[in-house]
Design a protein around this motif. Structure first.
Motif, PDB file in Angstrom:
ATOM      1  N   ALA A  95      -4.612   1.260 -16.406  1.00 19.70           N
ATOM      2  CA  ALA A  95      -3.851   1.835 -17.526  1.00 19.70           C
ATOM      3  C   ALA A  95      -3.466   3.286 -17.227  1.00 19.70           C
ATOM      4  O   ALA A  95      -2.338   3.714 -17.510  1.00 19.70           O
ATOM      5  CB  ALA A  95      -4.668   1.751 -18.813  1.00 19.70           C
ATOM      6  N   GLU A  96      -4.391   4.038 -16.650  1.00 15.17           N
ATOM      7  CA  GLU A  96      -4.117   5.446 -16.353  1.00 15.17           C
ATOM      8  C   GLU A  96      -3.017   5.579 -15.301  1.00 15.17           C
ATOM      9  O   GLU A  96      -2.134   6.428 -15.417  1.00 15.17           O
ATOM     10  CB  GLU A  96      -5.397   6.140 -15.875  1.00 15.17           C
ATOM     11  N   ALA A  97      -3.070   4.732 -14.278  1.00 17.44           N
ATOM     12  CA  ALA A  97      -2.045   4.794 -13.233  1.00 17.44           C
ATOM     13  C   ALA A  97      -0.674   4.421 -13.798  1.00 17.44           C
ATOM     14  O   ALA A  97       0.327   5.077 -13.491  1.00 17.44           O
ATOM     15  CB  ALA A  97      -2.420   3.879 -12.072  1.00 17.44           C
ATOM     16  N   LEU A  98      -0.649   3.386 -14.633  1.00 11.66           N
ATOM     17  CA  LEU A  98       0.625   2.988 -15.245  1.00 11.66           C
ATOM     18  C   LEU A  98       1.166   4.107 -16.136  1.00 11.66           C
ATOM     19  O   LEU A  98       2.369   4.382 -16.155  1.00 11.66           O
ATOM     20  CB  LEU A  98       0.447   1.705 -16.058  1.00 11.66           C
ATOM     21  N   ALA A  99       0.261   4.778 -16.857  1.00 11.72           N
ATOM     22  CA  ALA A  99       0.679   5.863 -17.751  1.00 11.72           C
ATOM     23  C   ALA A  99       1.287   7.018 -16.973  1.00 11.72           C
ATOM     24  O   ALA A  99       2.137   7.751 -17.490  1.00 11.72           O
ATOM     25  CB  ALA A  99      -0.509   6.349 -18.582  1.00 11.72           C
ATOM     26  N   ALA A 159       0.818  -1.217   0.000  1.00 14.09           N
ATOM     27  CA  ALA A 159       0.000   0.000   0.000  1.00 14.09           C
ATOM     28  C   ALA A 159       0.850   1.265   0.000  1.00 14.09           C
ATOM     29  O   ALA A 159       0.429   2.294  -0.533  1.00 14.09           O
ATOM     30  CB  ALA A 159      -0.955  -0.008   1.191  1.00 14.09           C
ATOM     31  N   GLY A 160       2.050   1.207   0.566  1.00 15.28           N
ATOM     32  CA  GLY A 160       2.881   2.401   0.611  1.00 15.28           C
ATOM     33  C   GLY A 160       3.530   2.757  -0.713  1.00 15.28           C
ATOM     34  O   GLY A 160       3.951   3.896  -0.919  1.00 15.28           O
ATOM     35  N   THR A 161       3.594   1.777  -1.608  1.00 23.33           N
ATOM     36  CA  THR A 161       4.342   1.989  -2.851  1.00 23.33           C
ATOM     37  C   THR A 161       3.483   1.861  -4.102  1.00 23.33           C
ATOM     38  O   THR A 161       3.916   2.254  -5.191  1.00 23.33           O
ATOM     39  CB  THR A 161       5.481   0.960  -2.969  1.00 23.33           C
ATOM     40  N   HIS A 162       2.290   1.275  -3.978  1.00 21.04           N
ATOM     41  CA  HIS A 162       1.469   0.976  -5.156  1.00 21.04           C
ATOM     42  C   HIS A 162       0.102   1.650  -5.070  1.00 21.04           C
ATOM     43  O   HIS A 162      -0.464   1.798  -3.982  1.00 21.04           O
ATOM     44  CB  HIS A 162       1.236  -0.537  -5.267  1.00 21.04           C
ATOM     45  N   VAL A 163      -0.408   1.990  -6.220  1.00 19.55           N
ATOM     46  CA  VAL A 163      -1.819   2.350  -6.317  1.00 19.55           C
ATOM     47  C   VAL A 163      -2.621   1.049  -6.235  1.00 19.55           C
ATOM     48  O   VAL A 163      -2.375   0.115  -7.005  1.00 19.55           O
ATOM     49  CB  VAL A 163      -2.118   3.065  -7.649  1.00 19.55           C
ATOM     50  N   VAL A 164      -3.535   0.980  -5.273  1.00 22.45           N
ATOM     51  CA  VAL A 164      -4.328  -0.234  -5.080  1.00 22.45           C
ATOM     52  C   VAL A 164      -5.647  -0.079  -5.839  1.00 22.45           C
ATOM     53  O   VAL A 164      -6.414   0.857  -5.588  1.00 22.45           O
ATOM     54  CB  VAL A 164      -4.611  -0.491  -3.591  1.00 22.45           C
ATOM     55  N   VAL A 165      -5.893  -1.004  -6.753  1.00 20.96           N
ATOM     56  CA  VAL A 165      -7.120  -0.980  -7.542  1.00 20.96           C
ATOM     57  C   VAL A 165      -7.896  -2.260  -7.256  1.00 20.96           C
ATOM     58  O   VAL A 165      -7.311  -3.351  -7.183  1.00 20.96           O
ATOM     59  CB  VAL A 165      -6.803  -0.884  -9.049  1.00 20.96           C
ATOM     60  N   SER A 166      -9.193  -2.127  -7.043  1.00 20.63           N
ATOM     61  CA  SER A 166     -10.054  -3.283  -6.790  1.00 20.63           C
ATOM     62  C   SER A 166     -11.437  -3.010  -7.338  1.00 20.63           C
ATOM     63  O   SER A 166     -11.959  -1.904  -7.199  1.00 20.63           O
ATOM     64  CB  SER A 166     -10.127  -3.568  -5.291  1.00 20.63           C
ATOM     65  N   LYS A 167     -12.035  -4.031  -7.912  1.00 23.21           N
ATOM     66  CA  LYS A 167     -13.409  -3.893  -8.383  1.00 23.21           C
ATOM     67  C   LYS A 167     -14.360  -3.596  -7.231  1.00 23.21           C
ATOM     68  O   LYS A 167     -15.442  -3.045  -7.444  1.00 23.21           O
ATOM     69  CB  LYS A 167     -13.867  -5.180  -9.094  1.00 23.21           C
ATOM     70  N   PRO A 215      -5.450  -9.460 -19.107  1.00 20.06           N
ATOM     71  CA  PRO A 215      -5.487  -8.032 -19.411  1.00 20.06           C
ATOM     72  C   PRO A 215      -4.435  -7.231 -18.644  1.00 20.06           C
ATOM     73  O   PRO A 215      -3.891  -6.263 -19.172  1.00 20.06           O
ATOM     74  CB  PRO A 215      -6.904  -7.613 -18.988  1.00 20.06           C
ATOM     75  N   PHE A 216      -4.141  -7.663 -17.420  1.00 19.87           N
ATOM     76  CA  PHE A 216      -3.186  -6.910 -16.609  1.00 19.87           C
ATOM     77  C   PHE A 216      -1.753  -7.206 -17.039  1.00 19.87           C
ATOM     78  O   PHE A 216      -0.893  -6.323 -17.004  1.00 19.87           O
ATOM     79  CB  PHE A 216      -3.417  -7.208 -15.129  1.00 19.87           C
ATOM     80  N   VAL A 217      -1.492  -8.442 -17.419  1.00 19.68           N
ATOM     81  CA  VAL A 217      -0.181  -8.774 -17.973  1.00 19.68           C
ATOM     82  C   VAL A 217       0.063  -7.928 -19.226  1.00 19.68           C
ATOM     83  O   VAL A 217       1.151  -7.370 -19.427  1.00 19.68           O
ATOM     84  CB  VAL A 217      -0.084 -10.280 -18.297  1.00 19.68           C
ATOM     85  N   GLU A 218      -0.975  -7.802 -20.053  1.00 24.52           N
ATOM     86  CA  GLU A 218      -0.848  -7.033 -21.292  1.00 24.52           C
ATOM     87  C   GLU A 218      -0.664  -5.539 -21.004  1.00 24.52           C
ATOM     88  O   GLU A 218       0.149  -4.870 -21.649  1.00 24.52           O
ATOM     89  CB  GLU A 218      -2.074  -7.280 -22.176  1.00 24.52           C
ATOM     90  N   LEU A 219      -1.405  -5.007 -20.049  1.00 26.63           N
ATOM     91  CA  LEU A 219      -1.257  -3.587 -19.703  1.00 26.63           C
ATOM     92  C   LEU A 219       0.156  -3.307 -19.190  1.00 26.63           C
ATOM     93  O   LEU A 219       0.751  -2.270 -19.519  1.00 26.63           O
ATOM     94  CB  LEU A 219      -2.295  -3.178 -18.657  1.00 26.63           C
ATOM     95  N   ALA A 220       0.682  -4.228 -18.394  1.00 26.21           N
ATOM     96  CA  ALA A 220       2.047  -4.049 -17.894  1.00 26.21           C
ATOM     97  C   ALA A 220       3.045  -4.104 -19.040  1.00 26.21           C
ATOM     98  O   ALA A 220       3.957  -3.264 -19.136  1.00 26.21           O
ATOM     99  CB  ALA A 220       2.368  -5.126 -16.852  1.00 26.21           C
ATOM    100  N   ARG A 221       2.847  -5.076 -19.928  1.00 30.45           N
ATOM    101  CA  ARG A 221       3.754  -5.196 -21.075  1.00 30.45           C
ATOM    102  C   ARG A 221       3.730  -3.918 -21.908  1.00 30.45           C
ATOM    103  O   ARG A 221       4.761  -3.383 -22.301  1.00 30.45           O
ATOM    104  CB  ARG A 221       3.348  -6.406 -21.929  1.00 30.45           C
TER     105      ARG A 221
END
Ligand code: ADP
Ligand code: MG
Length: 133
Positions: free
Chosen positions: A44-48, A18-26, A67-73
């Motif tokens: 995608a927006e956070a990664l951008a 939580a201190g280092t990552h944006v936490v996303v959950s449905k 989808p998340f593997v692809e967004l990271a790639r």
């Protein structure tokens, strides 16, 4: 994240990421339609913006995770899977001890268990961490 309801994903995220990552959950949009699409957009927006992101859902199957593997790639960052490999009975007991919306019908936990395929580097993850307790 990968794991059954009650396996301890959100607790692990709070303790380790939580201190280092944006936490996303449905779970953030319990009533929204097309939550998956919305979640992918938020990731995608956070990664951008250059952030590290953790997706705190059950993510039981390779199809859920792809989808998340692809967004990271696409963002040029490594994807890592953290699998809370906790026995079904433990997850059911922890779920049962919860209150309100956090407690899901046991059939939901059984359903996720039936679909759960442990994550693998073959899916494109740079690393797979298995957490047991
Ligand atoms: N390692 C653990 N040992 C015992 N109880 C735990 C552990 N991790 C989480 N819990 C408890 O189990 C319940 C479910 O944890 P949570 O992190 O919300 O799971 P998930 O996000 O996977 O549904 C919570 O009540 C939490 O306090
Ligand atoms: Mg959770």
């Amino acid at each position: 994240m990968v794991g059954l309801q009650g396996s301890g994903k959100s607790t692990w995220v709070a303790e380790h990421l939580a201190g280092t990552h944006v936490v996303v959950s449905k779970d953030q949009w319990p009533n929204a339609r097309r939550r998956e699409a919305r979640q992918r957009r938020v990731v995608a927006e956070a990664l951008a913006e250059g952030a590290s992101v953790v997706v705190d859902n059950t993510n039981p199957s390779p199809a859920d995770r792809a989808p998340f593997v692809e967004l990271a790639r696409a963002a040029g960052v490594p994807a890592r899977a953290v699998h809370l490999d906790v026995p079904l009975g433990t997850c059911l007991a922890r779920n049962d001890a919860r209150t309100g919306r956090a407690r899901v019908p046991p059939v939901g936990v059984f359903s996720t268990r039936a679909r759960l395929t442990p994550p693998s580097t073959a899916e494109g993850f740079a690393e797979v961490l298995v957490v047991r307790d």
